[in-house]
Design an enzyme around this catalytic site. Sequence first.
Site, PDB file in Angstrom:
ATOM      1  N   HIS A   1       0.840  -1.208   0.000  1.00 29.46           N
ATOM      2  CA  HIS A   1       0.000   0.000   0.000  1.00 29.46           C
ATOM      3  C   HIS A   1       0.874   1.258   0.000  1.00 29.46           C
ATOM      4  O   HIS A   1       0.637   2.188  -0.782  1.00 29.46           O
ATOM      5  CB  HIS A   1      -0.895  -0.062   1.244  1.00 29.46           C
ATOM      6  CG  HIS A   1      -1.713   1.158   1.521  1.00 29.46           C
ATOM      7  ND1 HIS A   1      -3.077   1.207   1.299  1.00 29.46           N
ATOM      8  CD2 HIS A   1      -1.381   2.378   2.034  1.00 29.46           C
ATOM      9  CE1 HIS A   1      -3.533   2.401   1.650  1.00 29.46           C
ATOM     10  NE2 HIS A   1      -2.529   3.132   2.110  1.00 29.46           N
ATOM     11  N   GLU A   2       1.897   1.272   0.834  1.00 32.04           N
ATOM     12  CA  GLU A   2       2.761   2.463   0.917  1.00 32.04           C
ATOM     13  C   GLU A   2       3.574   2.642  -0.363  1.00 32.04           C
ATOM     14  O   GLU A   2       3.847   3.780  -0.776  1.00 32.04           O
ATOM     15  CB  GLU A   2       3.682   2.368   2.137  1.00 32.04           C
ATOM     16  CG  GLU A   2       2.977   2.273   3.487  1.00 32.04           C
ATOM     17  CD  GLU A   2       1.989   3.396   3.750  1.00 32.04           C
ATOM     18  OE1 GLU A   2       2.134   4.477   3.148  1.00 32.04           O
ATOM     19  OE2 GLU A   2       1.056   3.177   4.540  1.00 32.04           O
TER      20      GLU A   2
ATOM     21  N   HIS B   1       1.503   4.581  -2.724  1.00 28.51           N
ATOM     22  CA  HIS B   1       1.612   6.031  -2.488  1.00 28.51           C
ATOM     23  C   HIS B   1       2.925   6.580  -3.037  1.00 28.51           C
ATOM     24  O   HIS B   1       2.955   7.635  -3.678  1.00 28.51           O
ATOM     25  CB  HIS B   1       1.558   6.340  -0.994  1.00 28.51           C
ATOM     26  CG  HIS B   1       0.205   6.226  -0.373  1.00 28.51           C
ATOM     27  ND1 HIS B   1      -0.933   6.740  -0.946  1.00 28.51           N
ATOM     28  CD2 HIS B   1      -0.182   5.678   0.809  1.00 28.51           C
ATOM     29  CE1 HIS B   1      -1.962   6.504  -0.148  1.00 28.51           C
ATOM     30  NE2 HIS B   1      -1.534   5.857   0.922  1.00 28.51           N
TER      31      HIS B   1
ATOM     32  N   HIS C   1      -5.335   7.090  -2.031  1.00 31.86           N
ATOM     33  CA  HIS C   1      -6.310   6.146  -1.507  1.00 31.86           C
ATOM     34  C   HIS C   1      -7.448   6.017  -2.517  1.00 31.86           C
ATOM     35  O   HIS C   1      -7.767   6.968  -3.234  1.00 31.86           O
ATOM     36  CB  HIS C   1      -6.842   6.612  -0.143  1.00 31.86           C
ATOM     37  CG  HIS C   1      -5.828   6.448   0.947  1.00 31.86           C
ATOM     38  ND1 HIS C   1      -5.591   7.415   1.897  1.00 31.86           N
ATOM     39  CD2 HIS C   1      -4.976   5.436   1.219  1.00 31.86           C
ATOM     40  CE1 HIS C   1      -4.636   6.986   2.713  1.00 31.86           C
ATOM     41  NE2 HIS C   1      -4.248   5.798   2.327  1.00 31.86           N
TER      42      HIS C   1
ATOM     43  N   VAL D   1      -7.726   7.674 -11.118  1.00 26.50           N
ATOM     44  CA  VAL D   1      -7.497   6.425 -11.861  1.00 26.50           C
ATOM     45  C   VAL D   1      -8.831   6.024 -12.474  1.00 26.50           C
ATOM     46  O   VAL D   1      -9.827   5.871 -11.757  1.00 26.50           O
ATOM     47  CB  VAL D   1      -6.961   5.308 -10.935  1.00 26.50           C
ATOM     48  CG1 VAL D   1      -6.805   4.003 -11.708  1.00 26.50           C
ATOM     49  CG2 VAL D   1      -5.632   5.729 -10.320  1.00 26.50           C
TER      50      VAL D   1
ATOM     51  N   THR E   1     -10.832   2.440 -11.379  1.00 24.48           N
ATOM     52  CA  THR E   1     -11.225   2.141  -9.999  1.00 24.48           C
ATOM     53  C   THR E   1     -12.585   2.782  -9.735  1.00 24.48           C
ATOM     54  O   THR E   1     -12.732   3.993  -9.901  1.00 24.48           O
ATOM     55  CB  THR E   1     -10.200   2.691  -8.988  1.00 24.48           C
ATOM     56  OG1 THR E   1      -9.983   4.083  -9.259  1.00 24.48           O
ATOM     57  CG2 THR E   1      -8.884   1.956  -9.086  1.00 24.48           C
TER      58      THR E   1
END
Length: 466
Positions: A223-224, A227, A233, A260, A263
């Site tokens: 997850h990081e 980023h 998020h 994005v 999504t």
Amino acid sequence: MTRLLLLLILFPVFGFSQHNDHFKCATDEMHQQIYLTHPELIPGVLRAYEQLKQETNQFINSSTRSQDTYIIPVVFHVIHNYGPENISDAQIRDGVHYANLQLRKLNPDTTDIVAAFEGIAADAGIELRLAQLDPDGNCTSGITRHVSSLTYIGDHQVKSIVQWPPDKYLNVYVCNQAAGLAGHALLPHAADTIPQWDGIVMQHAYVGTIGTSDFFRRTVLTHEIGHYLNLQHIWGGNNVPNYFYLPVANAGNCDYDDEVADTPNTIGWQSCNLSGISCGDLDNVQNYMDYAYCARMFTVGQRDRMHACLNSSVAGRNNLWSPTNLIATGTDDVTFYLCGAKFDADKRVVCAGESITLTDVSYHGITERTWNIPGATLSSTTDSLITVTFPQAGSYTISLTVGNGTDQLSVTEENYIVVLPQQGIQNFVIEDFESPSNFDYQWIVYPQEGAINWELGNPGKIHPNL
Ligand SMILES: [Zn+2]
């Protein structure tokens, strides 16, 4: 009023029955803090944001973009004060391993991806590699260790302790705390303006699946990295100046987008509701950039956005994977530098008859190894991970020899494992420190590498009152 209060109390308990943890990434909060305390940085951040946004659009619309796998040299800086945050090399390697499985879509749980999203679940085409060479060209394990009480804070300050050039290495900091949450990363438009704060900070218990972490937390580093490569998020961006901070699961998040295209719009989830619909369409609750803790996928659109970032000069991300930099950091997959023989143990004090696990964490390019532990029973003398059983009380010395087919290195740790009698030691301990032999094998000096230490001496005298 009573009913409302009851709901507020019950929700955290029943809203996440699978595990007590809550996935909390501090990235949004850290960015908001930067903009509040350093408004002078905002023009630079906005300029980099607009540049990267424009380059991302161009990249996504380009038909010639490469689908190759991007290799990112990474260094882990363990910032510790001799506590549990001083995690083992083995745990860090495990974290890199699981992040790579997820980044390459090789994790077996992708078979659980709900049908609606199977078609857009992507191999992100990104691979982390621990650096073999440091910025001075010296051999390294890709792991550094530094003693500092800043480990208990884990905000951007820790990056002032050590940082390798952020356009050459992804700097990952492991701390006791990560600003109170599981981890945080600086997005590239902020990192471009504040390069001395570029990097990812991880709370130690969210690195990998072993040691102080567990299997449930294996997705936080992935997850990081999202980023770090410009993913927001999934419920929308709020890491840009003048955006409002949007907590996860806030109904107003339907008005924001993560930039994005594939999504679905969502308010974000903290529970793994695979049929959740929050903004009109089925939500991609299993996305690594959500908070639901059942993450299994990036989308094709997220992959393209990360690749666009890796082709941008913003924060120097396009230098990370350049052939020149892979050679400079020893991550080019051609040369392996055999420069360290080392092992980790999961325990160093056991009772007679008990077992420990030893892991070879030597570096790099190990093709052969031999363990030697006189008096112990080994599950294998050549595997990288072995189980060792100690039949009798005493102290045991461990030797490991590793090679790369050409050269060999050895390490020997004297009296490394202490094996107590099977019945253990009584609840209360009386130790007169008069017998060096008992002291040597029943006591361990900790921290062993600390500035203040203990040694057995003979300078004293008996107190007159005793
Ligand atoms: Zn996050």
